[in-house]
Enzyme design. Structure first.
Site, mmCIF file in Angstrom:
data_model
loop_
_atom_site.group_PDB
_atom_site.id
_atom_site.type_symbol
_atom_site.label_atom_id
_atom_site.label_comp_id
_atom_site.label_asym_id
_atom_site.label_seq_id
_atom_site.Cartn_x
_atom_site.Cartn_y
_atom_site.Cartn_z
ATOM 1 N N GLU A 54 38.593 38.624 55.696
ATOM 2 C CA GLU A 54 38.211 37.651 54.659
ATOM 3 C C GLU A 54 36.926 38.096 53.960
ATOM 4 O O GLU A 54 35.971 38.519 54.616
ATOM 5 C CB GLU A 54 38.016 36.281 55.325
ATOM 6 C CG GLU A 54 38.494 35.131 54.505
ATOM 7 C CD GLU A 54 40.014 35.135 54.298
ATOM 8 O OE1 GLU A 54 40.463 35.627 53.246
ATOM 9 O OE2 GLU A 54 40.739 34.648 55.178
ATOM 10 N N ASP A 57 38.001 42.061 50.476
ATOM 11 C CA ASP A 57 38.770 42.753 49.426
ATOM 12 C C ASP A 57 37.895 43.221 48.269
ATOM 13 O O ASP A 57 38.025 44.349 47.798
ATOM 14 C CB ASP A 57 39.980 41.918 48.943
ATOM 15 C CG ASP A 57 39.646 40.568 48.340
ATOM 16 O OD1 ASP A 57 38.480 40.121 48.430
ATOM 17 O OD2 ASP A 57 40.568 39.937 47.758
ATOM 18 N N SER A 148 46.527 30.598 47.542
ATOM 19 C CA SER A 148 46.773 31.439 46.363
ATOM 20 C C SER A 148 47.769 30.870 45.378
ATOM 21 O O SER A 148 48.613 31.588 44.843
ATOM 22 C CB SER A 148 47.268 32.835 46.769
ATOM 23 O OG SER A 148 46.274 33.511 47.404
ATOM 24 N N ASP A 194 45.094 38.482 46.953
ATOM 25 C CA ASP A 194 46.098 37.439 46.709
ATOM 26 C C ASP A 194 47.218 37.959 45.815
ATOM 27 O O ASP A 194 48.400 37.695 46.060
ATOM 28 C CB ASP A 194 45.446 36.218 46.042
ATOM 29 C CG ASP A 194 44.286 35.678 46.858
ATOM 30 O OD1 ASP A 194 44.126 36.099 48.018
ATOM 31 O OD2 ASP A 194 43.525 34.842 46.322
#
Ligand code: GLA
Length: 411
Positions: A54, A57, A148, A194
């Site tokens: 988490e 990215d 998402s 996502d």
């Protein structure tokens, strides 16, 4: 964006028919009611839940999401009329928008349509301009629930436009195009997790994504004995978007100070030894990202080896790091994770953590399948006792990425 029956309100066993059956048929029906004809295309894009990895990215790191069998579905057909326009109706909001397809449409109101406008702009800039389209949008993803829904809307729009223009984008390119739409039209400086999960999702398992190279490896996850239970706090805190943007800036600051191009290239040891020179908050952010990358790679290895207890330990560690170092959890998310931990392995819980950007939204819990109903029940009851709020839970298997269905095969 749905007027579907509320199937999130209680634990539901794996649906008897292949998802996204219900949402697809609802979208086709809504389209017919709205436009008086059958749709030609049904563009389907899944949401995602992230098992671990988490806030890594946008730091070029690793993530381990799976696409879930909750979707945004756009039922659409070529329309008559002058000019190239997209007339889109959102069933959830009972609102329509009319967007120029030549890419000249700026961001504006209503805000939800900016996800469409941004994708339309990107296609327009590439000279991919469809003739007029009528569209009806239906979703069984909770809006703003951290699963998402916005990326799924972008990806469904891109999937529809590919179909309508006859273009086929490279999947990575398509995901990046959608992320850019979110940056430019929704003002959220998100990473690419996502959108990649929604485009490339695989029913065989979770996706280990290297967010720097774009490499994706499917980690098989089809063990019938273990389930992914998603639990929605039904709480989103104000200012979540600005807090997210601040984290992005803090991570950039950390990498500058550490002399690396992104935190992907830093290690927990580097952060530790720079402790005196880094601002305390920035050091904590960097500690989260560097340790989370290691946890994510370890979790992928354990998942592959079906060592679910180890995956669970890493999920708890991830949650602690997000709560204490990255400071993106919330009292409601912490309550759900605490309750899951209290149920523990004896009650069938292997691990739990917040999932997605944080500040509300959902947790993801790894549960022995034979205990799912009992765990969901306890989570709901205890959560109400501790917060006064109503949680909603559902189980999802890994799902296929975005695709187009022929209405004749589903209605
Ligand atoms: C949101 C963003 C993603 C990612 C997560 C946190 O979902 O859209 O790009 O940064 O938060 O991991």
């Amino acid at each position: 964006m749905t007027s579907l029956p509320d199937i999130t309100s209680s634990w539901a066993p794996a649906p008897a028919e292949p998802a996204p059956g219900v949402a697809v048929r609802t979208a086709a029906r809504v389209f017919f009611e709205r436009f008086g004809t059958a749709p030609r295309w049904l563009a389907v894009a899944p949401g995602r839940v992230n098992l671990i990895g988490e806030h890594t990215d946008y730091n070029g790191g690793y993530v381990l999401p799976l696409a879930i069998d909750r979707h945004v579905v756009i039922a659409a057909a070529p329309a008559r009329g002058d000019g190239a326009r997209l007339r889109a109706y959102s069933a959830a909001l009972d609102q329509s928008v009319d967007i120029r397809l030549d890419g000249s449409e700026p961001p504006g109101e209503p805000a939800w349509a900016n996800y469409l406008r941004g994708v339309v702009r990107a296609f327009g800039e590439r000279g991919l301009i469809a003739g007029s389209i009528d569209a009806a949008i239906v979703s069984d993803l909770p809006l703003g629930g951290g699963l998402s829904s916005s990326a799924a809307l972008e990806v469904a729009t891109a999937t529809l436009l590919e179909e309508a223009t006859g273009a086929t984008l490279d999947p990575q390119d398509k995901a990046r195009l959608c992320r850019q739409a979110e940056h430019d039209f929704a003002g959220v400086p998100c990473g690419v997790m996502d959108q990649v999960a929604s485009v490339i999702g695989d029913a065989a398992g979770a996706l280990l994504i290297d967010c720097r190279s774009g490499d994706v490896r499917v980690i098989p996850f089809a063990d019938p004995g273990v389930s992914v239970l998603i639990c929605n706090t039904n709480m989103k805190h104000a200012l979540a978007d600005s807090a997210y943007a601040r984290r992005v800036t803090e991570c950039a600051e950390a990498s500058r100070r550490l002399g690396v191009s992104s935190l992907r290239d830093a290690t927990p040891a580097m952060v530790e030894s720079a402790n005196g020179t880094l601002d305390a908050v920035v050091a904590r952010r960097a500690r989260h990202v560097t340790t989370e990358n290691m946890r994510t790679l370890a979790a992928a290895t354990h998942l592959e080896a079906r060592e679910f207890a180890e995956v669970g330990h890493l999920m708890y560690a991830s949650h602690r790091s997000l709560r204490d170092d990255f400071e993106v959890s919330s009292a409601e998310l912490d309550a759900l994770v605490d309750i899951a931990r209290e149920i523990g392995p004896a009650g069938g819980v292997l691990g739990a953590r917040m999932t997605g950007g944080g500040f509300g939204g959902c947790t993801v819990t790894l549960v022995r399948t034979d205990c799912v109903a009992a765990v969901a029940n306890t989570l709901t009851i205890e959560y109400r006792k501790r917060t006064g709020l109503t949680a909603t839970t559902f189980v999802s298997r890994p799902a296929r990425g975005a695709h187009v269905l022929d209405p004749l095969t589903v209605v």
